[in-house]
Scaffold this motif. Structure first.
Motif, PDB file in Angstrom:
ATOM      1  N   VAL A  44       0.813  -1.211   0.000  1.00 33.36           N
ATOM      2  CA  VAL A  44       0.000   0.000   0.000  1.00 33.36           C
ATOM      3  C   VAL A  44       0.849   1.265   0.000  1.00 33.36           C
ATOM      4  N   CYS A  45       2.176   1.133  -0.008  1.00 31.97           N
ATOM      5  CA  CYS A  45       3.037   2.308  -0.143  1.00 31.97           C
ATOM      6  C   CYS A  45       2.933   2.854  -1.559  1.00 31.97           C
ATOM      7  N   ASP A  46       3.683   3.904  -1.844  1.00 33.26           N
ATOM      8  CA  ASP A  46       3.613   4.505  -3.171  1.00 33.26           C
ATOM      9  C   ASP A  46       3.941   3.503  -4.259  1.00 33.26           C
ATOM     10  N   ASP A  87       5.108  -1.034  -4.490  1.00 35.49           N
ATOM     11  CA  ASP A  87       5.296  -2.246  -3.706  1.00 35.49           C
ATOM     12  C   ASP A  87       6.769  -2.373  -3.309  1.00 35.49           C
ATOM     13  N   SER A 136      -2.622   3.430   6.570  1.00 38.05           N
ATOM     14  CA  SER A 136      -1.841   2.235   6.279  1.00 38.05           C
ATOM     15  C   SER A 136      -0.628   2.528   5.425  1.00 38.05           C
ATOM     16  N   ASN A 137      -0.602   3.692   4.786  1.00 38.98           N
ATOM     17  CA  ASN A 137       0.525   4.043   3.925  1.00 38.98           C
ATOM     18  C   ASN A 137       1.666   4.589   4.789  1.00 38.98           C
ATOM     19  N   ASN A 155       4.816   4.966   3.749  1.00 35.37           N
ATOM     20  CA  ASN A 155       5.869   5.083   2.746  1.00 35.37           C
ATOM     21  C   ASN A 155       7.118   5.776   3.291  1.00 35.37           C
ATOM     22  N   ASN A 173       2.906  13.324   5.864  1.00 37.75           N
ATOM     23  CA  ASN A 173       2.470  12.442   6.937  1.00 37.75           C
ATOM     24  C   ASN A 173       2.096  13.250   8.168  1.00 37.75           C
TER      25      ASN A 173
END
Length: 1029
Positions: free
Chosen positions: A445-447, A449, A519-520, A522, A681
């Motif tokens: 779910v980051c920018d 995988d 959840s991100n 990153n 963030n």
């Protein structure tokens, strides 16, 4: 005024040493040619090094060691010879030229040599660098040598105690009261045979990775061989009477299972090690193996012989002497002059060579606890929870102790290491070696995988820490079988570290996602420095568990490309997010953090300076002048290339260099000064990179700290604005957090020293305030130094300004008694003479603490020190105002009236969490229970159900009855029965764990969970360790 601040230096003349220069050289010549029989080349090399360094010896005779001048001279000569032996090119021509021989000829012991050795190498380091190259310290292998000595000391004492428990202490016809001797009688032959067989196993099977856990497995396998082959009439027990033996299917005693149950070893590992031991008996002693199941002898009666090997004449008295001689010759031929220790001395009763007292310290990683050597056996503990209390001897005997209640179960460094290894084997090893589905979800779910990036990085870093091949050039001479053992060992440790890394990383991601409500992650998961710190910490815990000789801290820091300051940011996260972490590993991390804070983060090349130069621009000139900035973190490709790591099927990290160049996302590899405006963030308040030390103090003060931002900001670019507000950069926030840790640690050190010196609380407050001012306004005094140096100087300065009759010698003598004392603190202080105002010298060198105080410390802090106590006023009225009652009726803390300086906090209320000895005749200790834990664990309506400090073990019963029973036990009086806790209803480990670690609990609650659990399970803790002598 200036004169009064300076301690007087003894002006004892060195004239007799000046006159004796040639005499000292003559003694070196006698030692080399007569004592050691060295050739002309080695003698010339030794004389050259001595002549270039003896001016240092003569100038520092009073500050080196604590013995007589003659003893100090012998220590210096021994260090010179050892350096020439290890670094010179001619040493291989003399096979008898070892450190053991050097110390024998010099009439020294290993304990004193290892104690004073750091001072020699610190002072003579520049000379060694000029003569032998910049890598001289690595080639000397001093730390490995000391760790090997400590491990063998522990193992030999454990072996001696275990042998005495298994077998009679003397010949059967000489009486049971005879004292066991390692040098006389038939029993001494069996005893010596076992140790020589163990040494052969270490040499031929274990090779480079002689860690404590593997060596203990080898020692247990030797005990198994002795168990089977020493004549049965020499046994100190009966198989019929000892209920602790494991029996399966009515086939008799299962020997391997019984040994594993007693010593916390793995049955598979012990079986494999025993096969190697049997193979050595065949190869070296030429004995013919037989299946024990097909052989009938009195030794094998009532033993399940399935899978065991028996040698018919192995322990026959007629062949025992020849077998010992063969093992002796094999040892000499195998080690030549490559082993500096004559490892046979540990069973030869060579006390004059071994020295008195135990060797402890960083090399053995005993978490700064002064423990004495004891038996090898350990209680069989339930390691599913770190709070499980040690079982009593009776409970242990019922669960696998070979000798039942006769064998006293004591916690020793060996038993603790085996218990911790059991946690690694049973909790971590069964985990998958790949990221879990939940962890993969965080990556996806980051920018982009990040799964491939994370797995590739973990492969490279752990391969660098645990090389697949031999560890460096010094291991290239190992035999093929030993190299195979090394490869297997490295692979096992690498997998353990990898699984621990994924487990803790998932826990951290879960906690971060809950705090950020997203959840991100990153910014955190793409941070290169963060991942390397996590991998390094995982590897360090694995190494701390096994206590490997060749891979001691800070090897994980060096091989992963990070710094000590970087690693300090993740220590608290590991403690908080791995609930099952055993007590010893928690202690190790706490001890490691103190080691980082006290000196390592202040060393040259620390990334702390890269942040400090931004947070405190005024310090930039000094930082640059001293060359303190850290080098850029090497890229993964560089790490892989330098360690010849093959990527195999692992794909390259997409756009790796692009992401590594983005400041604030991947640790800013290229520069710590890049600016990044990425603040997408949301930051929330939380205790993220606080330390266990800080948590402990804050909890006892009843304070709530100013909570820093989440973990990801600790690894952000130093110039990145802190999204949490206040207009600070991440460098300023991180520096403030770091300085707060330093202040808390100095408070603990100051309090301990002041209490030992029996000084007033006003002096304690003054010194604490003074150190805070130095940290804030004279920060450069900490550069390249140990914080204890500043504390000692501050204490003396305050004593002088307060007109106390306290000398520097008294301070140092009491500092020597502190558990964290390091002799180099007062013997070798870094000095850059360009900062000295009244000295014409230039350059950099190491001096004693008195010279540092007079030449550097006082000129720098004199204005601050004068403000503390103006001439003609008293300390109490001008320095520390009396505490006054505030409106709430409580005492307001005093403050330091330092004009123009920031307000300094009052001395914190330090916790009293150390066990206190309560009996002069017995080793019985009482550990206090934190009141805050009591409130969390016990509700108002259920207090009477628990046996807690200050409460009865029975509801509504007077505590005096219980205290009487406890006192009777302490005083050695017999009582009718032990304290009955059957009807108390004590909570289980899982309930305690849940109470101490509730969901979203504040991080400060985790630091003393171990102490609380110990207090809950027992009001007193008794230990009976073996004597150190």
């Amino acid at each position: 005024m200036e004169e009064s601040m300076m301690p007087s230096i003894s002006s004892s003349s060195n004239s007799r040493y000046d006159e004796g220069r040639d005499v000292m050289e003559a003694r070196l010549e006698d030692l080399c040619k007569i004592g050691l029989g060295l050739g002309d080349n080695l003698f010339a090399s030794a004389m050259k090094l001595f002549r270039e360094s003896k001016h240092i010896l003569l100038a520092n005779m009073s500050s080196i060691g604590s013995g007589s001048p003659e003893e100090i001279e012998r220590l210096w000569l021994a260090s010179v010879l050892y350096s020439v032996k290890k670094l010179g090119q001619e040493s291989g021509k003399n096979e008898e030229f070892t450190l053991s021989r050097i110390l024998r000829a010099s009439k020294l012991n290993f304990t004193d040599f290892f104690k004073e050795m750091p001072q020699f190498f610190l002072k003579v380091g520049p000379i060694l660098s000029n003569l032998y190259g910049a890598d001289w310290e690595k080639r000397l292998e001093v730390k490995e040598l000391q760790a090997n000595f400590v491990h063998l000391s522990l193992l030999s004492k454990s072996y001696k105690r275990a042998f005495g428990e298994f077998f009679l202490r003397s010949e059967p016809n000489s009486g049971r009261g005879a004292v066991f001797s390692a040098t006389t009688g038939c029993m001494s032959g069996y005893y010596r045979f076992g140790w020589l067989l163990f040494l052969a196993l270490r040499i031929h099977a274990f090779s480079s990775f002689k860690d404590l856990v593997t060596s203990t497995n080898g020692l247990v396998s030797v005990l198994g061989i002795l168990f089977l082959h020493v004549p049965a009439h020499y046994r100190n027990f009966s198989l019929h009477d000892s209920a602790g033996f494991v029996r399966r299917n009515g086939k008799g005693v299962d020997l391997l299972a019984s040994l594993c149950n007693s010593y916390d070893t793995s049955e598979d590992d012990l079986r494999k090690t025993m096969e190697k031991t049997n193979g050595l008996i065949v190869d070296i002693l030429k004995k013919k193996p037989r299946l024990a199941s097909g052989y009938k002898t009195a030794n094998l009666e009532n033993i399940n012989t399935e899978g065991l090997t028996y040698f018919e004449d192995l322990m026959e008295e007629s062949s025992l002497s020849s077998s010992i001689a063969i093992l002796e010759k094999d040892y000499v031929d195998a080690v030549h002059n490559r082993c500096e220790l004559d490892e046979r001395m540990f069973v030869n009763d060579e006390h004059s060579l071994l020295g008195s007292g135990s060797q402890s310290g960083d090399s053995t990683n005993t978490c700064a606890a002064k423990r004495k050597f004891g038996v090898i056996a350990s209680p069989t503990k339930n390691i599913t929870s770190p709070l499980s209390p040690p079982r009593s001897p009776i409970a242990s005997s019922a669960n696998g102790s070979l000798l039942g209640a006769n064998l006293k179960m004591l916690q020793t460094p060996v038993s603790t290491a085996m218990t911790t290894a059991k946690w690694l084997r049973t909790v971590i090893s069964p985990l998958p070696s790949k990221p879990s589905a939940e962890l993969k979800r965080f990556f996806s779910v980051c920018d982009r995988d990040l799964t491939n990036d994370v797995t590739r990085r973990a492969h490279i870093i752990l391969e660098a820490i645990f090389p697949r091949n031999s560890l460096g050039e010094r291991m290239s001479r190992s035999m093929h079988s030993s190299n195979l053992m090394d490869t297997i060992w490295a692979e096992q440790r690498r997998m353990e570290a990898l699984k621990l890394y994924y487990r803790v990383l998932e826990a951290i991601c879960t906690a971060e996602a809950q705090l950020l409500h997203a959840s991100n992650l990153n910014s955190l998961l793409t941070n290169e420095r963060f991942h390397r710190c996590m991998l390094a910490c995982s590897a360090e815990l694995v190494l701390a568990t096994h206590k490997a000789i060749t891979m001691m801290f800070p090897v994980v820091v060096e091989r992963s490309g990070i710094t000590a300051f970087d690693l300090s940011k993740v220590i608290e996260s590991f403690i908080r997010h791995e609930d099952s972490l055993p007590r010893e590993l928690r202690r190790h991390l706490n001890h490691l953090e103190e080691r980082l804070l006290e000196s390592m983060v202040w060393e040259k090349g620390s990334s702390m300076y890269n942040s400090l130069i931004i947070a405190r621009p005024k310090l930039a000139a000094d930082i640059n002048r001293l060359g303190l900035l850290a080098d850029p973190m090497p890229s993964l490709d560089t790490v892989a290339t330098n360690n010849n790591i093959a990527f195999g099927s692992l794909p390259p990290m997409p756009s790796l260099q692009k992401h590594e160049s983005l400041a604030g996302q991947n640790g800013d590899i290229r520069s710590p000064k890049r600016v990044c405006s990425d603040s997408r963030n949301v930051m929330v308040e939380r205790s993220s990179f606080t330390s266990p030390v800080k948590e402990r103090l804050l909890a006892f003060n009843g304070q709530k700290s100013r909570l820093p931002p989440p973990l990801q900001s600790a690894f952000a670019s130093p110039q990145r604005p802190n999204p949490g507000g206040s207009g600070e950069t991440c460098a300023e926030t991180g520096t403030n957090v770091f300085f707060s840790k330093i202040v808390k640690l100095t408070a603990v050190r100051i309090n301990g020293l002041v209490e030992r010196l029996k000084l007033s609380q006003q002096v304690r407050e003054t010194v604490y305030c003074f150190v805070q001012q130095i940290l804030s306004q004279r920060t450069t005094l900490f550069f390249n130094r140990h914080i204890d140096m500043i504390i000692l100087c501050s204490l003396y300065g305050v004593a002088k300004i307060s007109k106390l009759t306290l000398t520097f010698k008294e301070i140092i003598n009491n500092y020597r008694k502190q558990p964290h004392c390091k002799p180099q603190v007062f013997r070798s202080v870094f000095v850059d003479w360009s900062t000295a105002r009244r000295n014409g010298r230039t350059g950099q060198e190491y001096v004693d603490i008195v010279a540092f105080y007079n030449e550097i410390f006082i000129p720098s802090v004199k204005p601050l020190l004068v403000e503390l106590g103006p001439c003609g006023t008293t300390l109490k009225s001008n320095l520390i105002p009396e505490a006054k009652n505030n409106s709430e009726g409580t005492l307001s803390p005093p403050t330091c009236p330092c004009p123009g300086s920031p307000r300094m906090s009052s001395f914190p209320s330090l916790p009293d969490i150390s066990p206190k000895k309560v009996s002069a005749a017995h080793n019985v200790y009482v550990s206090p229970l934190r009141s805050s834990k009591m409130e969390v664990l016990i509700s108002n309506g259920s207090r009477s159900y628990y046996a807690c400090v200050g409460e009865s073990t029975h509801a509504y019963q007077s505590p005096s009855k219980d205290l009487t029973a406890i006192n009777n036990r302490i005083n050695g009086k017999k009582v009718n029965s032990r304290l009955n806790f059957d009807d108390v209803g004590l909570v289980s480990d899982s309930q305690v764990l849940g109470s101490l670690y509730p969901p979203n609990d504040n991080a400060t609650e985790s630091s003393s969970a171990t102490a609380t659990a110990a207090a809950l399970t027992s009001m007193v803790k008794s230990e009976q360790p073996e004597s150190e002598s």
